[in-house]
Motif scaffolding. Structure first.
Motif, PDB file in Angstrom:
ATOM      1  N   SER A   1       0.836  -1.211   0.000  1.00 40.43           N
ATOM      2  CA  SER A   1       0.000   0.000   0.000  1.00 40.43           C
ATOM      3  C   SER A   1       0.864   1.252   0.000  1.00 40.43           C
ATOM      4  N   GLN A   2       1.980   1.171   0.727  1.00 35.03           N
ATOM      5  CA  GLN A   2       2.866   2.343   0.786  1.00 35.03           C
ATOM      6  C   GLN A   2       3.474   2.649  -0.583  1.00 35.03           C
ATOM      7  N   ILE A   3       3.912   1.601  -1.293  1.00 34.65           N
ATOM      8  CA  ILE A   3       4.526   1.909  -2.603  1.00 34.65           C
ATOM      9  C   ILE A   3       3.454   2.371  -3.594  1.00 34.65           C
ATOM     10  N   ILE A   4       2.246   1.818  -3.462  1.00 34.36           N
ATOM     11  CA  ILE A   4       1.171   2.293  -4.345  1.00 34.36           C
ATOM     12  C   ILE A   4       0.846   3.751  -3.998  1.00 34.36           C
ATOM     13  N   GLY A   5       0.931   4.100  -2.721  1.00 37.21           N
ATOM     14  CA  GLY A   5       0.729   5.490  -2.301  1.00 37.21           C
ATOM     15  C   GLY A   5       1.767   6.416  -2.931  1.00 37.21           C
ATOM     16  N   VAL A   6       3.021   5.977  -2.919  1.00 40.93           N
ATOM     17  CA  VAL A   6       4.097   6.788  -3.516  1.00 40.93           C
ATOM     18  C   VAL A   6       3.844   6.971  -5.015  1.00 40.93           C
ATOM     19  N   LEU A   7       3.454   5.879  -5.673  1.00 40.20           N
ATOM     20  CA  LEU A   7       3.218   5.950  -7.119  1.00 40.20           C
ATOM     21  C   LEU A   7       1.991   6.809  -7.443  1.00 40.20           C
ATOM     22  N   SER A   8       0.993   6.741  -6.568  1.00 43.58           N
ATOM     23  CA  SER A   8      -0.208   7.561  -6.756  1.00 43.58           C
ATOM     24  C   SER A   8       0.135   9.056  -6.562  1.00 43.58           C
ATOM     25  N   LEU A   9       1.013   9.315  -5.600  1.00 48.17           N
ATOM     26  CA  LEU A   9       1.478  10.690  -5.380  1.00 48.17           C
ATOM     27  C   LEU A   9       2.180  11.209  -6.641  1.00 48.17           C
ATOM     28  N   GLU A  10       2.977  10.361  -7.236  1.00 48.82           N
ATOM     29  CA  GLU A  10       3.709  10.752  -8.453  1.00 48.82           C
ATOM     30  C   GLU A  10       2.730  11.023  -9.602  1.00 48.82           C
ATOM     31  N   ASN A  11       1.710  10.152  -9.717  1.00 40.92           N
ATOM     32  CA  ASN A  11       0.682  10.367 -10.752  1.00 40.92           C
ATOM     33  C   ASN A  11      -0.033  11.700 -10.541  1.00 40.92           C
ATOM     34  N   SER A  12      -0.315  12.030  -9.277  1.00 42.53           N
ATOM     35  CA  SER A  12      -1.025  13.290  -8.964  1.00 42.53           C
ATOM     36  C   SER A  12      -0.170  14.489  -9.395  1.00 42.53           C
ATOM     37  N   ILE A  13       1.144  14.401  -9.143  1.00 47.00           N
ATOM     38  CA  ILE A  13       2.032  15.511  -9.515  1.00 47.00           C
ATOM     39  C   ILE A  13       2.090  15.663 -11.038  1.00 47.00           C
ATOM     40  N   VAL A  14       2.162  14.524 -11.739  1.00 45.95           N
ATOM     41  CA  VAL A  14       2.193  14.562 -13.208  1.00 45.95           C
ATOM     42  C   VAL A  14       0.915  15.220 -13.732  1.00 45.95           C
ATOM     43  N   THR A  15      -0.225  14.843 -13.150  1.00 47.64           N
ATOM     44  CA  THR A  15      -1.509  15.399 -13.590  1.00 47.64           C
ATOM     45  C   THR A  15      -1.577  16.899 -13.312  1.00 47.64           C
ATOM     46  N   PHE A  16      -1.091  17.281 -12.135  1.00 52.33           N
ATOM     47  CA  PHE A  16      -1.075  18.711 -11.790  1.00 52.33           C
ATOM     48  C   PHE A  16      -0.229  19.487 -12.814  1.00 52.33           C
ATOM     49  N   ALA A  17       0.953  18.943 -13.102  1.00 58.18           N
ATOM     50  CA  ALA A  17       1.861  19.610 -14.051  1.00 58.18           C
ATOM     51  C   ALA A  17       1.207  19.763 -15.419  1.00 58.18           C
ATOM     52  N   LEU A  18       0.434  18.758 -15.796  1.00 56.81           N
ATOM     53  CA  LEU A  18      -0.231  18.764 -17.102  1.00 56.81           C
ATOM     54  C   LEU A  18      -1.217  19.926 -17.211  1.00 56.81           C
ATOM     55  N   PHE A  19      -2.042  20.095 -16.175  1.00 52.76           N
ATOM     56  CA  PHE A  19      -3.068  21.144 -16.226  1.00 52.76           C
ATOM     57  C   PHE A  19      -2.521  22.532 -15.882  1.00 52.76           C
ATOM     58  N   ALA A  20      -1.336  22.547 -15.246  1.00 51.87           N
ATOM     59  CA  ALA A  20      -0.731  23.846 -14.927  1.00 51.87           C
ATOM     60  C   ALA A  20       0.203  24.293 -16.048  1.00 51.87           C
ATOM     61  N   GLY A  21       0.276  23.497 -17.110  1.00 51.14           N
ATOM     62  CA  GLY A  21       1.161  23.844 -18.235  1.00 51.14           C
ATOM     63  C   GLY A  21       2.624  23.737 -17.871  1.00 51.14           C
ATOM     64  N   LEU A  22       2.949  22.820 -16.960  1.00 48.16           N
ATOM     65  CA  LEU A  22       4.334  22.712 -16.476  1.00 48.16           C
ATOM     66  C   LEU A  22       5.023  21.428 -16.932  1.00 48.16           C
ATOM     67  N   GLU A  23       4.414  20.737 -17.899  1.00 43.60           N
ATOM     68  CA  GLU A  23       5.019  19.472 -18.324  1.00 43.60           C
ATOM     69  C   GLU A  23       6.382  19.756 -18.971  1.00 43.60           C
ATOM     70  N   GLN A  24       7.282  18.789 -18.779  1.00 42.76           N
ATOM     71  CA  GLN A  24       8.670  18.973 -19.217  1.00 42.76           C
ATOM     72  C   GLN A  24       8.901  18.410 -20.611  1.00 42.76           C
ATOM     73  N   SER A  25      10.093  18.663 -21.123  1.00 43.23           N
ATOM     74  CA  SER A  25      10.435  18.142 -22.447  1.00 43.23           C
ATOM     75  C   SER A  25      10.392  16.611 -22.420  1.00 43.23           C
ATOM     76  N   ALA A  26      10.213  16.020 -23.593  1.00 46.23           N
ATOM     77  CA  ALA A  26      10.084  14.560 -23.680  1.00 46.23           C
ATOM     78  C   ALA A  26      11.315  13.857 -23.097  1.00 46.23           C
ATOM     79  N   GLY A  27      12.495  14.429 -23.331  1.00 45.34           N
ATOM     80  CA  GLY A  27      13.726  13.826 -22.833  1.00 45.34           C
ATOM     81  C   GLY A  27      13.743  13.742 -21.317  1.00 45.34           C
ATOM     82  N   LEU A  28      13.370  14.847 -20.680  1.00 49.14           N
ATOM     83  CA  LEU A  28      13.357  14.857 -19.218  1.00 49.14           C
ATOM     84  C   LEU A  28      12.268  13.933 -18.683  1.00 49.14           C
ATOM     85  N   GLN A  29      11.106  13.932 -19.352  1.00 50.34           N
ATOM     86  CA  GLN A  29      10.024  13.044 -18.900  1.00 50.34           C
ATOM     87  C   GLN A  29      10.445  11.584 -19.018  1.00 50.34           C
ATOM     88  N   ALA A  30      11.191  11.274 -20.073  1.00 52.64           N
ATOM     89  CA  ALA A  30      11.689   9.900 -20.235  1.00 52.64           C
ATOM     90  C   ALA A  30      12.658   9.565 -19.098  1.00 52.64           C
TER      91      ALA A  30
END
Lengths: 478, 215
Positions: free
Chosen positions: B149-178
């Motif tokens: 549950s803890q690792i799924i929590g960490v991964l869910s936290l990461e997904n939330s940050i990615v989603t936030f970045a997407l809607f805030a227009g803060l997504e990074q270049s493809a290289g950095l995202q990779a």
């Protein structure tokens, strides 16, 4: 060119360790890689001192702060690698570890050093984040190296707490990017600074809180420090030396770089107050836990928390405090690594990390005993070691700006000295257990801590011009 | 941008984090994480259709591979191999956890964090919802005693940050995202090895049973 050479030799060394079935090849490739990295770092640092910065493609850019940290990574890395060769041979002869573990150790050691070089030289905040995350991944298995339940527990704590911390730091990092137009090109530390005026002050403050809590977890600042004593006490000693002496600083530079951006957006008072709060709490917690400590590796780990707290206080107090904090960071790296390597010799001799089981070190291990005692005096700020002056300068900067905090810090460091002294005296003097034979194990286990302490002592009296230039540049920027 | 579509996807995204607090079986939590990651991939794909940047498509495919296929597969294999059917309990009871989740959601929508919502004023509601998911994921890590549950929590936290970045227009270049995805992949790999080792050493995945290290 030098930077590419450093990364190339480290990668080649890691691959050599992976492919080779010969222990000597693993040891030699790791030592040669650290040696090349050391000389490369020195050349880069001198170039930075002369021309102001060093760039390699668009991915890497070394400024004065990066150059100082790079030299620390390289120098302590070299000492730890040389020490590792003999230390692991001793552990193998005692059948504590086998060939498989030695191979795993040298591969991960190279990757760990490589990740720290990346973190301190990257021009992009995101790339820095990736590299610092990579340090967590490369060291997790080094912390669980001895495959015991306690080591597993320490490694799990390390992995989860640091990963959460780093994700928060990542979120904070992204918030700083709001100063750019949507769809802007790759953000670098330099463009982040030049765009700082476009940051919304409220967002800048929130971003710094996330970054400080996030990277502060990796630095070991209280109350996010809980992983640190466990991880540093369970890892093999050369790794503990690198974790305490180097990794904490690598994470600290990320905090400092974001502090500079925040200061431009909202003024320096906000970040300074936060650094003072976290710094004082770290010193406070470390001081009282050191008093009742039963394990000497944990004792050193708590001392690292205290010193990171002192450094945070220095940057928080500002002015002379910043100048002293940079010196403190350098001295702490050298001395704490030397102390960890010294206790490695004690562990090999006594086969225990409990303070109560270690008596008469000065008789059993005369040179190590002197090194350990000297390291203790150096780290607690006894003259003539440089930490004496850096603590005085940080505290005097604190007394001028925040008298209560300054006086509290004096009291806490005095208490810490007494608590630390009690344990060190108990370990160093007295009669050694009858079954412990007198005599050092190997000169190769003495030389690395001896050289580290000698350099720390030399830098207390004489600072080379290029290093002074770098430090002055950092002071003017942070 | 079709706001209604995004609102629907984000509502589902938040519900996955919410249900992660309720499920008792590790396999259910893994399915929820896989579904949550699929939602992030769909969002990224919609953004790709708007930009038509081929590198963004590469990130979409990489994310699909790492988060939707590989991560759940690793965790499922672990659950099957070691028979780790049930997740350990939580620190606070389910009703209290739901109250805290509600409180965190209100906090994310409050004036305290309104400046984060106004990064892209048109997406204010969406940003507040992703911020809620971020806080609730953080609470999941703190509240759950089970290592999976803890690792799924960490991964869910990461997904939330990615989603936030997407809607805030803060997504990074493809290289950095990779690069970030590569880190996440290694992290998942290492975390699953550790879970297996913890089970071997302690006979349980309840992290509160790991109490050998004391000050």
């Amino acid at each position: 060119m030098e930077l590419i050479l450093i990364f190339a030799v480290i990668i080649v060394s890691a691959i050599a360790c992976l492919m080779s079935k010969n222990r000597i090849v693993m040891e030699a490739s790791s030592v040669i890689a650290s040696l090349v990295a050391f000389f490369g770092s020195m050349v880069i640092a001198m170039k930075v001192a002369t021309v102001g910065s060093y760039s390699q493609w668009s991915f890497f850019s070394v400024d004065a702060l990066g150059a100082i940290i790079m030299m620390i990574v390289a120098f302590v890395g070299l000492a730890a690698t040389i020490y590792s060769v003999r230390y692991l041979r001793e552990e193998t002869s005692k059948e504590i570890i086998g060939y498989k573990e030695v191979k795993q150790y040298f591969i991960l050691l190279n990757l760990f050093l490589g990740a720290m070089f990346l973190a301190s030289t990257s021009s992009s905040p995101i790339f820095t984040w990736i590299a610092i995350e990579a340090t967590t991944l490369s060291t997790a298995f080094l912390i669980s190296f001895y495959n015991k339940p306690t080591a597993m527990e320490a490694a799990w704590k390390y992995l989860i707490i640091n990963s959460v911390g780093l994700l928060l730091a990542f979120f904070g990092t992204l918030l700083y990017f709001t100063s750019f137009q949507i769809g802007a090109e790759a953000v670098t530390w330099t463009t982040l600074l030049s765009n700082a005026v476009n940051l919304d002050p409220t967002i800048a403050k929130m971003a710094f809180v996330f970054v400080l809590v996030g990277y502060g977890t990796k630095v070991g600042l209280a109350p996010m420090h809980t992983w640190l004593p466990d991880a540093h006490s369970k890892a093999p000693v050369p790794i503990s030396a690198l974790l305490s002496g180097v990794l904490l600083n690598v994470a600290f530079i990320a905090v400092l770089r974001f502090k500079a951006v925040t200061d431009l957006a909202v003024g320096s008072e906000f970040s300074q107050k936060l650094l003072m709060a976290f710094g004082l709490l770290s010193v406070l917690i470390a001081v009282f836990i050191i008093f009742g400590q039963k394990n000497y590796k944990r004792l050193l780990a708590y001392s690292s928390i205290e010193n990171m707290g002192i450094i945070a206080l220095g940057f928080g107090f500002g002015g002379l405090g910043v100048f002293a904090a940079i010196f403190h960071l350098i001295y702490h790296s050298l001395i704490k690594s030397a102390l960890f390597l010294s206790v490695g010799n004690i562990f090999l001799k006594y086969s225990s990390t409990k303070i109560i089981n270690v008596r008469g070190v000065i008789t059993a291990l005369p040179v190590t005993g002197v090194l350990f005692l000297t390291g203790f005096f150096a780290i607690t700020g006894t003259p003539p070691f440089g930490i004496f002056l850096t603590k005085i300068f940080i505290i005097s900067a604190g007394i001028q700006a925040h008298p209560f905090l300054g006086v509290t810090t004096i009291l806490l460091t005095a208490i810490l000295f007494v608590g630390f002294f009690k344990h060190v005296v108990a370990m160093t003097f007295g009669a050694k257990p009858a079954e412990i034979k007198t005599g050092e194990i190997s000169v190769w286990l003495i030389l690395p801590p001896l050289v580290l302490l000698t350099v720390a002592l030399t830098l207390s009296f004489y600072v080379p011009q290029f290093l002074l230039t770098l430090i002055n540049t950092v002071v003017s920027q942070y | 941008m079709d706001l209604t579509l995004f609102q629907f996807i984000l509502a589902l995204f938040f519900l996955t984090v919410f249900f992660l607090h309720l499920v008792k079986k590790n396999s259910e939590a893994t399915v929820l994480y896989g579904f949550q990651s699929l939602l992030v991939v769909i969002l990224l794909f919609v953004f790709y259709l708007e930009t038509n940047n081929i590198y963004s498509l590469f990130v979409v495919i990489l994310m699909l591979l790492v988060k939707v296929i590989l991560a759940p597969t690793f965790i499922f294999r672990l659950i099957k191999r070691d028979g780790l059917k049930f997740s350990a309990s939580s620190f606070v009871s389910t009703p209290l956890a739901l109250i805290i989740v509600t409180g965190l959601t209100i906090l994310a929508h409050s004036s305290v964090f309104s400046s984060l919502g106004s990064i892209v004023p048109a997406n204010q509601e969406l940003l507040s919802l992703t911020l809620s998911a971020l806080f609730v994921s953080l609470f999941l890590i703190v509240n759950r005693k089970g290592a999976i549950s803890q690792i799924i929590g960490v991964l869910s936290l990461e997904n939330s940050i990615v989603t936030f970045a997407l809607f805030a227009g803060l997504e990074q270049s493809a290289g950095l995202q990779a690069g970030i995805l590569f880190d996440i992949f290694i992290w998942i790999f290492i975390a699953t090895i550790f879970i297996s080792n913890i089970y071997k050493h302690f006979g349980t995945l309840d992290v509160t049973e790991m109490k050998n290290l004391k000050d």
